[in-house]
Scaffold this motif. Structure first.
Motif, PDB file in Angstrom:
ATOM      1  N   ALA A 330       0.830  -1.211   0.000  1.00 21.89           N
ATOM      2  CA  ALA A 330       0.000   0.000   0.000  1.00 21.89           C
ATOM      3  C   ALA A 330       0.865   1.263   0.000  1.00 21.89           C
ATOM      4  CB  ALA A 330      -0.926  -0.018   1.209  1.00 21.89           C
ATOM      5  N   HIS A 331       2.062   1.167   0.601  1.00 26.77           N
ATOM      6  CA  HIS A 331       2.925   2.357   0.685  1.00 26.77           C
ATOM      7  C   HIS A 331       3.884   2.490  -0.487  1.00 26.77           C
ATOM      8  CE1 HIS A 331       2.168   2.496   5.285  1.00 26.77           C
ATOM      9  NE2 HIS A 331       1.206   3.085   4.585  1.00 26.77           N
ATOM     10  N   SER A 332       3.893   1.473  -1.344  1.00 25.33           N
ATOM     11  CA  SER A 332       4.828   1.579  -2.478  1.00 25.33           C
ATOM     12  C   SER A 332       4.010   1.682  -3.762  1.00 25.33           C
ATOM     13  CB  SER A 332       5.691   0.332  -2.550  1.00 25.33           C
ATOM     14  OG  SER A 332       4.927  -0.714  -3.052  1.00 25.33           O
ATOM     15  N   HIS A 333       4.543   2.368  -4.727  1.00 26.44           N
ATOM     16  CA  HIS A 333       3.880   2.426  -6.025  1.00 26.44           C
ATOM     17  C   HIS A 333       4.796   1.724  -7.020  1.00 26.44           C
ATOM     18  CE1 HIS A 333       1.403   5.222  -3.985  1.00 26.44           C
ATOM     19  NE2 HIS A 333       0.766   5.639  -5.067  1.00 26.44           N
ATOM     20  N   ALA A 334       4.169   0.965  -7.919  1.00 26.43           N
ATOM     21  CA  ALA A 334       5.000   0.330  -8.949  1.00 26.43           C
ATOM     22  C   ALA A 334       5.392   1.394  -9.963  1.00 26.43           C
ATOM     23  CB  ALA A 334       4.196  -0.775  -9.625  1.00 26.43           C
ATOM     24  N   ARG A 335       6.682   1.433 -10.285  1.00 30.42           N
ATOM     25  CA  ARG A 335       7.132   2.392 -11.302  1.00 30.42           C
ATOM     26  C   ARG A 335       7.227   1.682 -12.644  1.00 30.42           C
ATOM     27  NH1 ARG A 335       8.482   6.993  -8.901  1.00 30.42           N
ATOM     28  NH2 ARG A 335       9.092   6.700  -6.738  1.00 30.42           N
ATOM     29  N   VAL A 336       6.495   2.198 -13.613  1.00 33.64           N
ATOM     30  CA  VAL A 336       6.536   1.619 -14.949  1.00 33.64           C
ATOM     31  C   VAL A 336       6.805   2.768 -15.915  1.00 33.64           C
ATOM     32  CG1 VAL A 336       5.275   0.298 -16.678  1.00 33.64           C
ATOM     33  CG2 VAL A 336       4.839  -0.122 -14.255  1.00 33.64           C
ATOM     34  N   GLY A 337       8.009   2.816 -16.472  1.00 36.07           N
ATOM     35  CA  GLY A 337       8.405   3.974 -17.287  1.00 36.07           C
ATOM     36  C   GLY A 337       8.327   5.212 -16.403  1.00 36.07           C
ATOM     37  N   ASP A 338       7.609   6.244 -16.851  1.00 39.90           N
ATOM     38  CA  ASP A 338       7.495   7.426 -15.975  1.00 39.90           C
ATOM     39  C   ASP A 338       6.155   7.440 -15.224  1.00 39.90           C
ATOM     40  OD1 ASP A 338       6.052   7.805 -18.214  1.00 39.90           O
ATOM     41  OD2 ASP A 338       7.028   9.669 -18.859  1.00 39.90           O
ATOM     42  N   GLN A 339       5.457   6.310 -15.233  1.00 36.75           N
ATOM     43  CA  GLN A 339       4.190   6.227 -14.483  1.00 36.75           C
ATOM     44  C   GLN A 339       4.452   5.638 -13.098  1.00 36.75           C
ATOM     45  OE1 GLN A 339       1.593   7.154 -16.186  1.00 36.75           O
ATOM     46  NE2 GLN A 339       1.777   6.499 -18.313  1.00 36.75           N
ATOM     47  N   THR A 340       3.645   6.049 -12.135  1.00 33.98           N
ATOM     48  CA  THR A 340       3.654   5.339 -10.846  1.00 33.98           C
ATOM     49  C   THR A 340       2.245   4.783 -10.636  1.00 33.98           C
ATOM     50  OG1 THR A 340       3.237   7.418  -9.747  1.00 33.98           O
ATOM     51  CG2 THR A 340       5.496   6.625  -9.678  1.00 33.98           C
ATOM     52  N   ILE A 341       2.179   3.494 -10.383  1.00 33.97           N
ATOM     53  CA  ILE A 341       0.872   2.821 -10.317  1.00 33.97           C
ATOM     54  C   ILE A 341       0.638   2.336  -8.884  1.00 33.97           C
ATOM     55  CG2 ILE A 341      -0.505   0.911 -11.242  1.00 33.97           C
ATOM     56  CD1 ILE A 341       1.255   0.984 -13.741  1.00 33.97           C
ATOM     57  N   PRO A 342      -0.440   2.818  -8.238  1.00 30.17           N
ATOM     58  CA  PRO A 342      -0.724   2.335  -6.879  1.00 30.17           C
ATOM     59  C   PRO A 342      -1.239   0.897  -6.923  1.00 30.17           C
ATOM     60  CG  PRO A 342      -2.445   3.833  -7.624  1.00 30.17           C
ATOM     61  CD  PRO A 342      -1.439   3.770  -8.724  1.00 30.17           C
ATOM     62  N   VAL A 343      -0.862   0.130  -5.913  1.00 30.94           N
ATOM     63  CA  VAL A 343      -1.314  -1.266  -5.890  1.00 30.94           C
ATOM     64  C   VAL A 343      -1.585  -1.688  -4.438  1.00 30.94           C
ATOM     65  CG1 VAL A 343       1.105  -2.057  -6.050  1.00 30.94           C
ATOM     66  CG2 VAL A 343      -0.701  -3.648  -6.515  1.00 30.94           C
ATOM     67  N   THR A 344      -2.713  -2.363  -4.248  1.00 32.65           N
ATOM     68  CA  THR A 344      -3.018  -2.912  -2.921  1.00 32.65           C
ATOM     69  C   THR A 344      -3.438  -4.375  -3.095  1.00 32.65           C
ATOM     70  OG1 THR A 344      -5.340  -2.255  -3.054  1.00 32.65           O
ATOM     71  CG2 THR A 344      -3.828  -0.697  -1.967  1.00 32.65           C
ATOM     72  N   ALA A 345      -3.463  -5.086  -1.961  1.00 32.31           N
ATOM     73  CA  ALA A 345      -3.831  -6.505  -2.036  1.00 32.31           C
ATOM     74  C   ALA A 345      -4.801  -6.851  -0.912  1.00 32.31           C
ATOM     75  CB  ALA A 345      -2.586  -7.366  -1.916  1.00 32.31           C
ATOM     76  N   SER A 346      -5.641  -7.844  -1.192  1.00 24.07           N
ATOM     77  CA  SER A 346      -6.519  -8.410  -0.162  1.00 24.07           C
ATOM     78  C   SER A 346      -5.916  -9.744   0.241  1.00 24.07           C
ATOM     79  CB  SER A 346      -7.922  -8.638  -0.726  1.00 24.07           C
ATOM     80  OG  SER A 346      -8.453  -7.396  -1.139  1.00 24.07           O
ATOM     81  N   ILE A 347      -5.787  -9.935   1.556  1.00 26.26           N
ATOM     82  CA  ILE A 347      -5.021 -11.108   2.016  1.00 26.26           C
ATOM     83  C   ILE A 347      -5.879 -11.974   2.939  1.00 26.26           C
ATOM     84  CG2 ILE A 347      -2.850 -11.852   3.108  1.00 26.26           C
ATOM     85  CD1 ILE A 347      -1.719  -9.083   2.599  1.00 26.26           C
ATOM     86  N   GLY A 348      -5.712 -13.287   2.805  1.00 27.74           N
ATOM     87  CA  GLY A 348      -6.339 -14.229   3.723  1.00 27.74           C
ATOM     88  C   GLY A 348      -5.259 -15.113   4.330  1.00 27.74           C
ATOM     89  N   VAL A 349      -5.423 -15.402   5.633  1.00 29.75           N
ATOM     90  CA  VAL A 349      -4.399 -16.209   6.314  1.00 29.75           C
ATOM     91  C   VAL A 349      -5.084 -17.406   6.970  1.00 29.75           C
ATOM     92  CG1 VAL A 349      -2.560 -16.176   8.062  1.00 29.75           C
ATOM     93  CG2 VAL A 349      -3.123 -14.082   6.814  1.00 29.75           C
ATOM     94  N   ALA A 350      -4.430 -18.561   6.888  1.00 29.28           N
ATOM     95  CA  ALA A 350      -4.955 -19.749   7.582  1.00 29.28           C
ATOM     96  C   ALA A 350      -3.785 -20.478   8.231  1.00 29.28           C
ATOM     97  CB  ALA A 350      -5.642 -20.673   6.577  1.00 29.28           C
ATOM     98  N   SER A 351      -4.117 -21.247   9.270  1.00 24.89           N
ATOM     99  CA  SER A 351      -3.028 -22.021   9.885  1.00 24.89           C
ATOM    100  C   SER A 351      -3.469 -23.472  10.024  1.00 24.89           C
ATOM    101  CB  SER A 351      -2.647 -21.449  11.243  1.00 24.89           C
ATOM    102  OG  SER A 351      -3.690 -21.658  12.144  1.00 24.89           O
TER     103      SER A 351
END
Ligand SMILES: Nc1nc2c(ncn2[C@@H]2O[C@H](COP(=O)(O)OP(=O)(O)OP(=O)(O)O)[C@@H](O)[C@H]2O)c(=O)[nH]1
Length: 398
Positions: A330-351
Motif C-alpha cells: 500500500a505504501h509503495s507504487h510500482a514504477r513503470v516507465g514514468d508512471q507510478t501505479i498504486p497497488v493494494t492486495a486483499s489477504i487471507g491467512v490460515a493455519s
C-alpha cells in the motif's frame, strides 16, 4: 601401422575437427546454453592451433610454432572462461592472459632466439597442466549442489589430464630429433596416444556438464513461474504438501497466506498488459522484502493471486507477515516507465491443525481472502473454525 608423431598429430587433428563439428551442431540445437558458444570457440581455436603445429614442415616456423601455440593457449583461456560462466563465477582475465603471454613469448624465444625443442615441449606441458588443474579446481571447488555430480566427474577427468601433462614434463626426447617435434621419438609419441585419450575424455566430460545443467534448467523451469520467478502452482502444491507434512510430524505450526491484487483488471485496462506484468514483478519484489520468514515458499498461484507458505509460523506470525506485506504494497507504487501505479492486495491467512491437508489450507485462506475483498479490499482476514468446517465439508465456494 606406425604410430609416429605425424600420424598421431593427424589423428588429433581429425578428432579435433570431428569434436568441433559435433559441438557446433550441438550448439545449434541447444541454443539456450550460452556457455556452449564459448566452448565451441575454444575447441575450434585449439583445433586450428594443432593444425598449424602439425603443418610444421609445410608452413613458416613462425606461423606453425608461435601462432600455433598462441592459438592453443587462447583456446585454453576460452575453455576456462566457459567453466567460470558455467559455474556463474566472474572470470579474472589477468592471470590466464599473463600466463598465455609468457608462454607464447617463451615458445618464440626457444624457437628462434635460442632454439630448444625440449624447452618448448616443457613449456607446452606446463601450461596445459596449469590450465587443466585450474579447470578442475573451479569445478570441484565452486559447483552448486544440483550440478555437482557432473562437475566432480569432469574435475576428476581434468585432474587426470593435468597429471598426464605433469608426467610429460619428464619424458625424454630422442637425441636425434634436432629441433623437429615430428621426430621427437617413441616416448613423446606415447604421450600423444595418452593425450588423445584424455582429450577425448575431456570432450565427454564437457558433454556431461552441459547435460546435467540442461536437466537442472528444465527442472527449474518446470516449477517456476516465468514472469515472477516464483514457484508455479503445481510446484507450491507439491513442495507445500511436503513442508506441511514435515511440520505436522514435528508438531510445529504452519501458516499460509493467499493474496490477490485489488482491481488488477483496471491496471491492465488503464496502463496496458505490459504495465500489468511490471506490477506483478514489483509485487513479487515487495513480497520478498516484506515476508521475512526463513525457508518460506512463495508462488504465483494464478493470474494476480499469490500463495505464501510459512513453515513453523503460527497464525499470529502469519497475520504479522500478512500485515507487513499489505503495508509494504500500500505504501509503495510500482514504477513503470514514468508512471507510478498504486497497488493494494486483499489477504487471507490460515493455519494448519493436526491432519490438515495443504489444499484445504489454501482453500481456507482463500475463503478468508474473499472476506477481505467483500469488506472493502486492502486488508487482512484469517480463516476461523467456520472456514475449516466449510472446506472440510466440501463447500461449493471452496
Ligand atoms: N498483465 C497481466 N494480467 C494478468 C495476468 N494474469 C491475469 N491477468 C489479468 O488479471 C485480471 C484479473 O481480473 P479480475 O479477476 O477481474 O480481478 P480484479 O480486477 O483484480 O478485481 P478484484 O480481484 O475483485 O479486486 C484480468 O484482467 C486478467 O487478464 C498476467 O500474467 N499479466
Amino acid at each position: 601401422m606406425h604410430l609416429d608423431i605425424p600420424t598421431l598429430t593427424l589423428v588429433s587433428l581429425l578428432m579435433g575437427i570431428g569434436a568441433s563439428i559435433g559441438f557446433t551442431s550441438l550448439m545449434a540445437v541447444l541454443n539456450t546454453q550460452r556457455v556452449l558458444r564459448i566452448w565451441v570457440a575454444s575447441i575450434w581455436i585449439n583445433t586450428l592451433g594443432i593444425t598449424l603445429i602439425g603443418l610444421r614442415n609445410h608452413i613458416p616456423d613462425l606461423v606453425s610454432i608461435v601462432v600455433g601455440n598462441g592459438l592453443l593457449v587462447t583456446g585454453n583461456i576460452l575453455a576456462l572462461k566457459g567453466i567460470a560462466q558455467h559455474l556463474a563465477l566472474p572470470m579474472r582475465w589477468r592471470w590466464p592472459c599473463s600466463l598465455a603471454a609468457v608462454y607464447t613469448g617463451a615458445i618464440a624465444w626457444f624457437a628462434f632466439a635460442s632454439p630448444n625443442l625440449g624447452a618448448r615441449l616443457l613449456a607446452g606441458s606446463l601450461q596445459a597442466m596449469a590450465f587443466n588443474f585450474a579447470y578442475a579446481y573451479l569445478l570441484l571447488r565452486y559447483s552448486e549442489p544440483d550440478i555437482r555430480k557432473s562437475c566432480r566427474i569432469a574435475g576428476a577427468v581434468l585432474v587426470t589430464n593435468g597429471l598426464f601433462y605433469l608426467a610429460r614434463v619428464f619424458t625424454p626426447l630422442d637425441p636425434t630429433s634436432s629441433q623437429d617435434l615430428m621426430m621427437a621419438g617413441l616416448p613423446v609419441a606415447a604421450t600423444y596416444v595418452v593425450g588423445i585419450l584424455t582429450t577425448l575424455a575431456s570432450y565427454f566430460a564437457l558433454l556431461q556438464l552441459i547435460t546435467e545443467r540442461l536437466v537442472v534448467d528444465l527442472r527449474r523451469a518446470a516449477r517456476t513461474d516465468g514472469l515472477t520467478g516464483l514457484l508455479n502452482r503445481s510446484a507450491i502444491v507439491a513442495e507445500g504438501r511436503a513442508s506441511l507434512e514435515r511440520c505436522l510430524e514435528r508438531g510445529q505450526p504452519f501458516a499460509l497466506l493467499i493474496f490477490d491484487l485489488d482491481h488488477f483488471k483496471q491496471i491492465n485496462d488503464r496502463w496496458g498488459h505490459d504495465a500489468g506484468d511490471a506490477v506483478l514483478r514489483h509485487v513479487t519484489e515487495m513480497m520478498r522484502k516484506a515476508i521475512q520468514w526463513p525457508r518460506y515458499l512463495a508462488s504465483r498461484y494464478g493470474g494476480e493471486e499469490f500463495v505464501v507458505a510459512l513453515p513453523g509460523a503460527t497464525l499470529v506470525q502469519g497475520l504479522e507477515a500478512a500485515e507487513r506485506l499489505r503495508l509494504a504494497l500500500a505504501h509503495s507504487h510500482a514504477r513503470v516507465g514514468d508512471q507510478t501505479i498504486p497497488v493494494t492486495a486483499s489477504i487471507g491467512v490460515a493455519s494448519a491443525r493436526h491432519g490438515t491437508r495443504f489444499e484445504h489450507l489454501v482453500r481456507q485462506a482463500d475463503q478468508a481472502m474473499y472476506r477481505t475483498k467483500f469488506d472493502g479490499r486492502n486488508g487482512v482476514s484469517f480463516a476461523g473454525d467456520r472456514d475449516s468446517r466449510l472446506v472440510e465439508a466440501g463447500d461449493s465456494r471452496c
